[in-house]
Design a protein around this motif. Structure first.
Motif: not given
Length: 183
Positions: A10-14, A60-66
């Motif tokens: 989870t990232f917040g970048g503006g 924020v965005i929540q990123v689901t990744f492999n």
């Protein structure tokens, strides 16, 4: 790791529209959801409430990744180099704590990795990095019209003026990290 060997970052970048558009193009990223976290106001916040700056939430965005395809460290480097991590509560014309640069960690391992990545990339920036590293709290999915914003609104002024240049820079810097359909 969550089910199916996928992990979450989870990232917040503006503005979450910009970060969502970038991470949707990263190979190994399965899903990107725009939302809010890190606030103090009770209940699920609305976009209008978050924009007021009074709830304490960040976009924020929540990123689901492999992680077998893309490492958490790589996601962090992409995040830190596709927004300005040296400004406090600001990205471009967007000002307020809701636009802060923040990494929300989901485990102690993510916290440690984030701290190391920030330390490693700090010398490449003229100003000190202001990115927070905080434990994830409750994540609230943003309203439907914020999801896939760039994909659904490419011709809108904000997309052509703000997101298109960021995507072009990202694609040039990280060509080897792009999904095959984008490359």
């Amino acid at each position: 790791m969550s089910k199916n060997n996928l992990a979450v970052a989870t990232f917040g970048g503006g503005c979450f529209w910009c970060t969502e558009a970038i991470f949707q193009e990263v190979a190994g990223v399965e899903k990107v959801v725009s939302g809010y976290t890190g606030g103090i106001a009770p209940g699920k916040p609305t976009y209008r409430e978050v924009c007021s700056g009074l709830t304490g939430h960040a976009e924020v965005i929540q990123v689901t990744f492999n992680p077998e395809v893309v490492a958490y460290e790589d996601l962090l480097v992409i995040f830190m180099t596709t927004h300005d991590p040296t400004t406090l509560n600001r990205q471009g014309a967007d000002m307020g704590s809701q636009y802060r640069s923040v990494i929300y960690y989901h485990s102690e391992e993510q916290k440690e990795i984030a701290e190391v990545v920030i330390e490693q990339i700090a010398p490449y920036f003229k100003n000190p990095i202001m990115t927070e590293v905080s434990k994830i709290g409750t994540f609230y999915e943003a309203e439907d019209y914020h999801q896939n914003y760039y994909r659904n609104n490419r011709q809108e002024g904000y997309c052509t003026v703000m997101i298109d240049p960021k995507l072009a820079k990202f694609r040039k810097m990280y060509a080897e990290k792009l999904k095959k359909s984008v490359a």
